[in-house]
Every structure is written in C-alpha cells, then in structure tokens.
Write a protein that holds these residues in place. Structure first.
Motif, short mmCIF file in Angstrom:
data_model
loop_
_atom_site.label_atom_id
_atom_site.label_comp_id
_atom_site.label_asym_id
_atom_site.label_seq_id
_atom_site.Cartn_x
_atom_site.Cartn_y
_atom_site.Cartn_z
N ALA A 159 0.83 -1.20 0.00
CA ALA A 159 0.00 0.00 0.00
C ALA A 159 0.86 1.25 0.00
O ALA A 159 0.57 2.23 -0.70
CB ALA A 159 -0.93 0.00 1.22
N LEU A 160 1.94 1.23 0.77
CA LEU A 160 2.85 2.38 0.80
C LEU A 160 3.41 2.65 -0.58
O LEU A 160 3.43 3.79 -1.04
CB LEU A 160 3.97 2.13 1.80
CG LEU A 160 5.09 3.18 1.84
CD1 LEU A 160 4.54 4.54 2.21
CD2 LEU A 160 6.20 2.76 2.80
N TRP A 161 3.88 1.60 -1.27
CA TRP A 161 4.46 1.78 -2.60
C TRP A 161 3.41 2.25 -3.61
O TRP A 161 3.64 3.21 -4.35
CB TRP A 161 5.10 0.47 -3.04
CG TRP A 161 5.64 0.49 -4.44
CD1 TRP A 161 5.18 -0.21 -5.51
CD2 TRP A 161 6.76 1.25 -4.93
NE1 TRP A 161 5.93 0.06 -6.62
CE2 TRP A 161 6.90 0.95 -6.30
CE3 TRP A 161 7.64 2.15 -4.33
CZ2 TRP A 161 7.90 1.52 -7.08
CZ3 TRP A 161 8.64 2.72 -5.12
CH2 TRP A 161 8.76 2.41 -6.47
N THR A 162 2.26 1.59 -3.61
CA THR A 162 1.22 1.93 -4.59
C THR A 162 0.70 3.35 -4.37
O THR A 162 0.59 4.15 -5.31
CB THR A 162 0.05 0.93 -4.49
OG1 THR A 162 0.54 -0.39 -4.71
CG2 THR A 162 -1.01 1.24 -5.52
N HIS A 163 0.38 3.68 -3.14
CA HIS A 163 -0.17 5.00 -2.84
C HIS A 163 0.87 6.11 -3.02
O HIS A 163 0.53 7.23 -3.42
CB HIS A 163 -0.73 5.02 -1.41
CG HIS A 163 -1.82 4.03 -1.19
ND1 HIS A 163 -2.21 3.60 0.07
CD2 HIS A 163 -2.61 3.35 -2.07
CE1 HIS A 163 -3.19 2.73 -0.05
NE2 HIS A 163 -3.45 2.56 -1.33
#
Length: 287
Positions: free
Chosen positions: A36-40
């Motif tokens: 989620a950190l990478w995607t967001h």
C-alpha cells in the motif's frame, strides 16, 4: 410510450425491493502494508508531477531559470575562468547549475505544499484509506524525478556549450544519480521548514542561503580564487563537494572523496530533518 419502450425501461431498472449485488472488492490493500505504501506513494508522486508540469512557476524554477543561468555564466565568465584555471569552465558550471536547479525547484515545491495545506487538500488526503506515509514518500519520489529531469536538461544545454562525458558511461550514470541524492537531502530539509511553521519566511530564508552557496563554491570559480581564510569553508561546503564529485565524473580527477562527502552532507540533512518533516507533514495533513 409504446409497450416495447415500457418493457425495456422495466428491464433496465431494478424492481422495488430488489437489492443490487456488487462484486466483493478484491484489490483492497491493508492500509499499513508495504504494498500500500508503494502503490499510494506512486499515485501521490504522479499527482505532484502532473501538478508541477502544469504550474508555470515550478517549471521556470526547475528548468528555465537554471538553463538561462548556465548560458549567462558561460557567456559572461566562461572564457575568463577557463583562461585563469587552464580548464574548461563548463565542467564546473554544469554541475553547479544542476544543483541550483535542484534547490530552487525544492523551494517552489515547498510553496506548493503550503498552498495544499491552506486549501485543505492535505486534510482531505488524510481522511482517505491510504497509507499515512504515502504523501511524504510520494513527494520525495516526485522530487527525485524532478531533479533527474533537471539534470538531463542542464546537461543537454551544457553539451551545446562544450560539455562532454570523458570518463565513460559508468561515470556518466553516476553524475546523473548524484544530484538526486543531494536533492533528496535538500528537499527533506525544505519540507521540514515548510511544515514546521506557517509564519516562517521560507522562500526568503532558503533563497538567501541558496544564493550564498551558489556564489561561494568551487563550481563558480576555483577554490584558490577565494581569500585564503575562506578557502577551507568553500572547499567543505555541500555544493563544492558535489561539484567536485561531478567534475571528476565528467572531466576527470578525484571522485571517491568528494562523493563520500556529498553523501555525508545529503544523508546528514536527511537524518536531521526527517523527523521534523514527518511530524510537520502529519500535523499539516491532520489539522
């Protein structure tokens, strides 16, 4: 209305009392997961890059201003510096202007960050089911891409003025990547200053510091051209060590020591200002 039209309307509308069956979400990410950190963060970085591309002031600060400054230095001082030092001045001027573009671009980005805080955009992002660190991480990713684009543009202008890579492709790649490290360190510092206090005259303070660094470093004129008592300060300041590292990667000369000193300055700024930047960004987003 014909009977055919009524039948089509009845088929297109759900009957009373019937519930619509939506598919179960299958792409949701745990809010605090690494994915989620990478995607967001990538989403935030793309948002910032599109915003900067559409903002004339950011484009001027990051691209046009550095390119014009390079041309001005080359026309006004280039031949004089080359004659005095015996080396083409362009190999000091190009690294210098790359760093100037990285720093002034961060200032424009910090002004945009304050605008997002004032308008409430950061607060709206804070209410979304997104990773809490994605806003700051995405901003750093966007800063890295901006610095890379600035570096490529300035090197392109420098090629017209006679700049060349004389140390091979590995050194050329290193010269493209080193300003990113320097720019991230500077961006973390500016982000911290932009979010710590609303009353701080950010643009004025950082612009003065950048101007002093721009005119008192080994890329503008060689260190030996400064007064003896000032030479140790000039040689050790962050822009000078970065300029010397990039000069060594392009023209030739010492590389390892100035690269290590550049890393020390860059990671030092990150270590000092990362916590204030995180706390300030969180406070700006949650207010």
């Amino acid at each position: 209305m014909t009977s055919t039209d009524r039948s089509k309307l009845d088929q297109s509308e759900p009957r009373r009392g019937r519930t619509l069956n939506f598919p179960e979400p299958n792409a949701a990410l745990p809010e605090n997961s690494a994915k989620a950190l990478w995607t967001h963060s990538l989403i935030q970085a793309r948002r910032l890059l599109v915003s900067w591309a559409r903002d004339p002031s950011t484009a001027i600060q990051a691209l046009l201003y550095p390119a014009l400054t390079l041309i001005m230095f080359r026309v006004v001082l280039g031949n004089s510096i080359s004659a005095a030092t015996g080396q083409p001045s362009i190999y000091g001027t190009v690294p210098l202007i790359i760093l100037v573009g990285a720093m002034f671009g961060s200032i424009a980005s910090a002004v945009g960050l304050r605008t997002e805080k004032t308008s409430g955009l950061l607060s709206r992002f804070w209410t979304l089911p997104a990773h809490r660190a994605s806003g700051l991480v995405g901003r750093m990713i966007a800063e890295a891409i901006r610095v890379l684009v600035t570096t490529i543009v300035i090197i392109g202008v420098g090629f017209i003025a006679g700049f060349r890579f004389n140390q091979g492709p590995v050194a050329a790649i290193g010269m493209l990547l080193l300003p990113i490290v320097f720019g991230i360190g500077f961006a973390v510092m500016v982000t911290a200053l932009a979010t710590v206090s609303d009353n701080l005259p950010l643009v004025e303070i950082v612009s003065i510091v950048c101007t002093l660094l721009m005119f008192f470093n080994s890329g503008f004129v060689p260190t030996m051209a400064y007064p003896v008592w000032l030479q140790p300060v000039i040689a050790a300041q962050p822009m000078s060590v970065a300029v010397e590292a990039m000069r060594g990667m392009s023209l030739g000369g010492p590389v390892l020591e100035p690269v290590l000193k550049t890393f020390a300055w860059s990671f030092g700024m990150i270590a000092i200002f990362i916590y204030p930047a995180i706390q300030g960004y969180r406070r700006a987003a949650s207010d």
